[in-house]
Design a protein around this motif. Structure first.
Motif, PDB file in Angstrom:
ATOM      1  N   PHE B  36      23.690  14.088  40.175  1.00  6.16           N
ATOM      2  CA  PHE B  36      23.042  14.204  38.855  1.00  6.16           C
ATOM      3  C   PHE B  36      24.026  13.804  37.754  1.00  6.16           C
ATOM      4  CE2 PHE B  36      21.361  16.358  35.166  1.00  6.16           C
ATOM      5  CZ  PHE B  36      19.997  16.217  35.320  1.00  6.16           C
ATOM      6  N   SER B  37      25.263  14.308  37.848  1.00  9.98           N
ATOM      7  CA  SER B  37      26.267  13.975  36.832  1.00  9.98           C
ATOM      8  C   SER B  37      26.575  12.483  36.836  1.00  9.98           C
ATOM      9  CB  SER B  37      27.553  14.746  37.092  1.00  9.98           C
ATOM     10  OG  SER B  37      27.396  16.071  36.737  1.00  9.98           O
ATOM     11  N   LEU B  38      26.671  11.919  38.038  1.00 12.76           N
ATOM     12  CA  LEU B  38      26.987  10.494  38.134  1.00 12.76           C
ATOM     13  C   LEU B  38      25.875   9.652  37.512  1.00 12.76           C
ATOM     14  CD1 LEU B  38      29.536   9.410  39.307  1.00 12.76           C
ATOM     15  CD2 LEU B  38      28.348   8.941  41.428  1.00 12.76           C
ATOM     16  N   LEU B  39      24.610  10.046  37.786  1.00 14.55           N
ATOM     17  CA  LEU B  39      23.482   9.326  37.183  1.00 14.55           C
ATOM     18  C   LEU B  39      23.515   9.457  35.666  1.00 14.55           C
ATOM     19  CD1 LEU B  39      20.606  10.247  39.647  1.00 14.55           C
ATOM     20  CD2 LEU B  39      21.510   7.978  39.224  1.00 14.55           C
ATOM     21  N   SER B  40      23.848  10.683  35.168  1.00 12.67           N
ATOM     22  CA  SER B  40      23.946  10.844  33.711  1.00 12.67           C
ATOM     23  C   SER B  40      25.030   9.945  33.155  1.00 12.67           C
ATOM     24  CB  SER B  40      24.272  12.286  33.332  1.00 12.67           C
ATOM     25  OG  SER B  40      23.647  13.178  34.164  1.00 12.67           O
ATOM     26  N   ALA B  41      26.143   9.820  33.895  1.00 16.31           N
ATOM     27  CA  ALA B  41      27.232   8.961  33.428  1.00 16.31           C
ATOM     28  C   ALA B  41      26.751   7.516  33.307  1.00 16.31           C
ATOM     29  CB  ALA B  41      28.414   9.056  34.382  1.00 16.31           C
ATOM     30  N   VAL B  42      25.989   7.055  34.308  1.00 15.97           N
ATOM     31  CA  VAL B  42      25.458   5.684  34.246  1.00 15.97           C
ATOM     32  C   VAL B  42      24.538   5.537  33.042  1.00 15.97           C
ATOM     33  CG1 VAL B  42      24.123   3.952  35.459  1.00 15.97           C
ATOM     34  CG2 VAL B  42      25.647   5.434  36.730  1.00 15.97           C
ATOM     35  N   LEU B  43      23.739   6.590  32.788  1.00 18.01           N
ATOM     36  CA  LEU B  43      22.832   6.572  31.633  1.00 18.01           C
ATOM     37  C   LEU B  43      23.616   6.456  30.331  1.00 18.01           C
ATOM     38  CD1 LEU B  43      19.795   6.698  31.551  1.00 18.01           C
ATOM     39  CD2 LEU B  43      19.940   9.149  31.213  1.00 18.01           C
ATOM     40  N   PHE B  44      24.752   7.165  30.247  1.00 18.86           N
ATOM     41  CA  PHE B  44      25.581   7.081  29.038  1.00 18.86           C
ATOM     42  C   PHE B  44      26.147   5.670  28.869  1.00 18.86           C
ATOM     43  CE2 PHE B  44      26.400  11.814  29.586  1.00 18.86           C
ATOM     44  CZ  PHE B  44      25.448  12.147  28.638  1.00 18.86           C
ATOM     45  N   VAL B  45      26.478   5.015  29.989  1.00 18.51           N
ATOM     46  CA  VAL B  45      26.970   3.637  29.892  1.00 18.51           C
ATOM     47  C   VAL B  45      25.871   2.735  29.335  1.00 18.51           C
ATOM     48  CG1 VAL B  45      27.783   1.658  31.193  1.00 18.51           C
ATOM     49  CG2 VAL B  45      28.658   3.915  31.721  1.00 18.51           C
ATOM     50  N   VAL B  46      24.628   2.947  29.825  1.00 17.80           N
ATOM     51  CA  VAL B  46      23.503   2.145  29.325  1.00 17.80           C
ATOM     52  C   VAL B  46      23.325   2.385  27.832  1.00 17.80           C
ATOM     53  CG1 VAL B  46      21.030   1.759  29.515  1.00 17.80           C
ATOM     54  CG2 VAL B  46      22.386   2.134  31.566  1.00 17.80           C
ATOM     55  N   LEU B  47      23.596   3.635  27.378  1.00 16.60           N
ATOM     56  CA  LEU B  47      23.464   3.959  25.953  1.00 16.60           C
ATOM     57  C   LEU B  47      24.697   3.555  25.154  1.00 16.60           C
ATOM     58  CD1 LEU B  47      21.885   7.518  26.183  1.00 16.60           C
ATOM     59  CD2 LEU B  47      20.736   5.396  25.649  1.00 16.60           C
ATOM     60  N   ASP B  48      25.614   2.770  25.737  1.00 17.86           N
ATOM     61  CA  ASP B  48      26.818   2.287  25.049  1.00 17.86           C
ATOM     62  C   ASP B  48      27.749   3.408  24.619  1.00 17.86           C
ATOM     63  OD1 ASP B  48      26.328  -0.360  25.316  1.00 17.86           O
ATOM     64  OD2 ASP B  48      25.221  -0.548  23.446  1.00 17.86           O
ATOM     65  N   ALA B  49      27.883   4.446  25.452  1.00 18.76           N
ATOM     66  CA  ALA B  49      28.819   5.523  25.134  1.00 18.76           C
ATOM     67  C   ALA B  49      29.822   5.677  26.279  1.00 18.76           C
ATOM     68  CB  ALA B  49      28.075   6.832  24.890  1.00 18.76           C
ATOM     69  N   PRO B  50      30.728   4.694  26.443  1.00 13.48           N
ATOM     70  CA  PRO B  50      31.617   4.735  27.617  1.00 13.48           C
ATOM     71  C   PRO B  50      32.549   5.932  27.627  1.00 13.48           C
ATOM     72  CG  PRO B  50      32.281   3.000  26.107  1.00 13.48           C
ATOM     73  CD  PRO B  50      30.979   3.516  25.610  1.00 13.48           C
ATOM     74  N   ASP B  51      32.971   6.429  26.440  1.00 14.95           N
ATOM     75  CA  ASP B  51      33.867   7.588  26.426  1.00 14.95           C
ATOM     76  C   ASP B  51      33.191   8.812  27.035  1.00 14.95           C
ATOM     77  OD1 ASP B  51      36.555   7.259  24.752  1.00 14.95           O
ATOM     78  OD2 ASP B  51      35.053   5.939  23.891  1.00 14.95           O
ATOM     79  N   VAL B  52      31.920   9.030  26.626  1.00 14.96           N
ATOM     80  CA  VAL B  52      31.176  10.178  27.157  1.00 14.96           C
ATOM     81  C   VAL B  52      30.925   9.988  28.642  1.00 14.96           C
ATOM     82  CG1 VAL B  52      29.170  11.619  26.789  1.00 14.96           C
ATOM     83  CG2 VAL B  52      30.103  10.350  24.896  1.00 14.96           C
ATOM     84  N   ALA B  53      30.589   8.735  29.030  1.00 16.83           N
ATOM     85  CA  ALA B  53      30.323   8.456  30.433  1.00 16.83           C
ATOM     86  C   ALA B  53      31.552   8.752  31.287  1.00 16.83           C
ATOM     87  CB  ALA B  53      29.905   6.998  30.601  1.00 16.83           C
ATOM     88  N   PHE B  54      32.697   8.367  30.755  1.00 17.21           N
ATOM     89  CA  PHE B  54      33.970   8.608  31.434  1.00 17.21           C
ATOM     90  C   PHE B  54      34.173  10.102  31.688  1.00 17.21           C
ATOM     91  CE2 PHE B  54      38.151   6.076  31.261  1.00 17.21           C
ATOM     92  CZ  PHE B  54      38.490   6.547  32.501  1.00 17.21           C
ATOM     93  N   THR B  55      33.975  10.900  30.621  1.00 18.29           N
ATOM     94  CA  THR B  55      34.150  12.337  30.763  1.00 18.29           C
ATOM     95  C   THR B  55      33.150  12.915  31.749  1.00 18.29           C
ATOM     96  OG1 THR B  55      34.694  12.258  28.427  1.00 18.29           O
ATOM     97  CG2 THR B  55      34.496  14.420  29.411  1.00 18.29           C
ATOM     98  N   GLU B  56      31.900  12.484  31.638  1.00 17.28           N
ATOM     99  CA  GLU B  56      30.863  13.019  32.526  1.00 17.28           C
ATOM    100  C   GLU B  56      31.185  12.702  33.982  1.00 17.28           C
ATOM    101  OE1 GLU B  56      28.112  14.848  31.605  1.00 17.28           O
ATOM    102  OE2 GLU B  56      27.757  15.077  33.738  1.00 17.28           O
ATOM    103  N   ALA B  57      31.643  11.464  34.248  1.00 18.21           N
ATOM    104  CA  ALA B  57      31.951  11.095  35.632  1.00 18.21           C
ATOM    105  C   ALA B  57      33.143  11.880  36.142  1.00 18.21           C
ATOM    106  CB  ALA B  57      32.222   9.591  35.718  1.00 18.21           C
ATOM    107  N   ALA B  58      34.188  12.031  35.296  1.00 18.06           N
ATOM    108  CA  ALA B  58      35.411  12.704  35.770  1.00 18.06           C
ATOM    109  C   ALA B  58      35.194  14.208  35.899  1.00 18.06           C
ATOM    110  CB  ALA B  58      36.566  12.415  34.802  1.00 18.06           C
ATOM    111  N   VAL B  59      34.582  14.825  34.876  1.00 16.95           N
ATOM    112  CA  VAL B  59      34.438  16.284  34.883  1.00 16.95           C
ATOM    113  C   VAL B  59      33.211  16.696  35.672  1.00 16.95           C
ATOM    114  CG1 VAL B  59      34.159  18.315  33.451  1.00 16.95           C
ATOM    115  CG2 VAL B  59      35.625  16.474  32.685  1.00 16.95           C
ATOM    116  N   GLY B  60      32.042  16.105  35.328  1.00 13.67           N
ATOM    117  CA  GLY B  60      30.798  16.553  35.949  1.00 13.67           C
ATOM    118  C   GLY B  60      30.730  16.209  37.420  1.00 13.67           C
ATOM    119  N   ALA B  61      30.985  14.942  37.750  1.00 15.83           N
ATOM    120  CA  ALA B  61      30.840  14.527  39.138  1.00 15.83           C
ATOM    121  C   ALA B  61      32.087  14.836  39.946  1.00 15.83           C
ATOM    122  CB  ALA B  61      30.542  13.030  39.206  1.00 15.83           C
TER     123      ALA B  61
END
Lengths: 145, 186
Positions: B36-61
């Motif tokens: 779920f976290s990894l999918l959210s991270a991909v979603l953040f990348v689609v929304l052009d928010a790589p910093d948030v995606a980075f955090t979500e992938a590292a912390v959440g996933a």
């Protein structure tokens, strides 16, 4: 995990590049996505991966618990201390333009110091939380997974 | 194409969440929460928010999955079956969901340039960062410099959370125990 040869070899190969990538994310955060929080987590992941595969004793030989606990506080102190330094130099708390003759260079130094503090605290907290969880005797034996 | 990717990702998020609710083997649930976290991270990348995606992938996933597995090793592998009826919780969830969806009706459209978020202070950050901070990544400039106090607060929160975990399960009380034993001996 003694019988997982592939995991052991891959972990040995990956641990160093993961730390290198963490340092890149840490110090390249001004130019690309990333910064102290992400870098701290990635740096901690290298040790946690090592701990999962080789056991808690081995990773605590590399990175003893007492050092990790002190680093937790050190990072927050670096951050807060940067603010105190800018105050001593005559500007507001955390106004980095006091740190150098040129205000923009001061901002660069300040962001560098502050991000370093964030990275140190985050990685130390992540590692010590992992130590705390993994240090307790498990109720599920290895075979049950 | 972008809409297709976004809808697919949202559909996969919903499927992951439903699967996690259905399962009672907690190992699989923990893995699904990582997915779920990894999918959210991909979603953040689609929304052009790589910093948030980075955090979500590292912390959440990454980290939270490891910590959940550590918790699992200390507790139990399977969920306890509950005998209570799930009608009231379901009602609460549905009502909350309806309220939340109703709340989003007032929100501006995604990507709209006239929102307060895009017109008020963000424009100033974009305009002033190049000559005030001179850092290409504006997110870093905002986090570390313009919003330095907030980030200091975040670091202190992380630090406090770490201390809390150590006090609860970190066996820091050894010195105290020893003193108690000495006290009893006297």
């Amino acid at each position: 995990m003694r019988h997982h040869l592939i995991l052991r070899v891959v972990t040995k190969l990956l641990a160093a590049p993961i730390m290198l990538f963490a340092l890149y994310v840490q110090f390249h955060g001004d130019f690309s996505p990333g910064g102290g929080f992400q870098a701290g987590v990635i740096f901690a992941v290298a040790f946690i991966l090592f701990g999962i595969v080789f056991g808690l004793d081995k990773v605590q030989q590399v990175f003893p618990t007492w050092i990790v606990h002190r680093l937790m506080a050190l990072g927050a102190l670096i951050y807060g201390g940067t603010g105190v330094v800018t105050m001593l130099l005559g500007k507001a708390y955390l106004d980095y333009s006091a740190l150098a003759h040129h205000p923009e260079h001061g901002q660069h130094y300040g962001i560098f110091a502050v991000e370093l503090g964030v990275g140190v605290t985050v990685s130390a907290v992540m590692i010590s939380v992992y130590y705390a969880f993994a240090g307790r005797p498990p109720r599920i034996s290895d075979e049950e997974w | 194409m972008e809409a297709f990717i976004t809808y697919t990702l949202f559909a996969m998020l919903v499927a992951t969440a439903l699967a996690a609710v259905q399962l009672n083997r907690l190992f699989a649930v923990v893995m699904l929460s990582g997915v779920f976290s990894l999918l959210s991270a991909v979603l953040f990348v689609v929304l052009d928010a790589p910093d948030v995606a980075f955090t979500e992938a590292a912390v959440g996933a990454g980290i939270s999955t490891v910590l959940m597995l550590g918790t699992l090793a200390l507790t139990s592998r399977t969920e306890k079956s509950s005998s209570r009826s799930s009608a009231i919780p379901l009602l609460v969830v549905i009502v909350t969901g309806i309220v939340l969806v109703y709340g989003t009706l007032d929100m501006p459209n995604f990507g709209s340039a006239n929102t307060p978020a895009n017109t008020h202070i963000a424009a100033q950050f974009i305009e002033k960062t190049p000559h005030q901070i001179d850092v290409p990544n504006i997110v870093t400039a905002i986090l570390a410099s313009y919003r330095g106090y907030d980030t200091l607060g975040e670091v202190v929160v992380v630090f406090t959370a770490g201390i809390g975990v150590l006090l609860l399960i970190g066996r820091l009380g050894r010195r105290g125990e020893r003193q108690k034993q000495i006290g009893r001996g006297e």
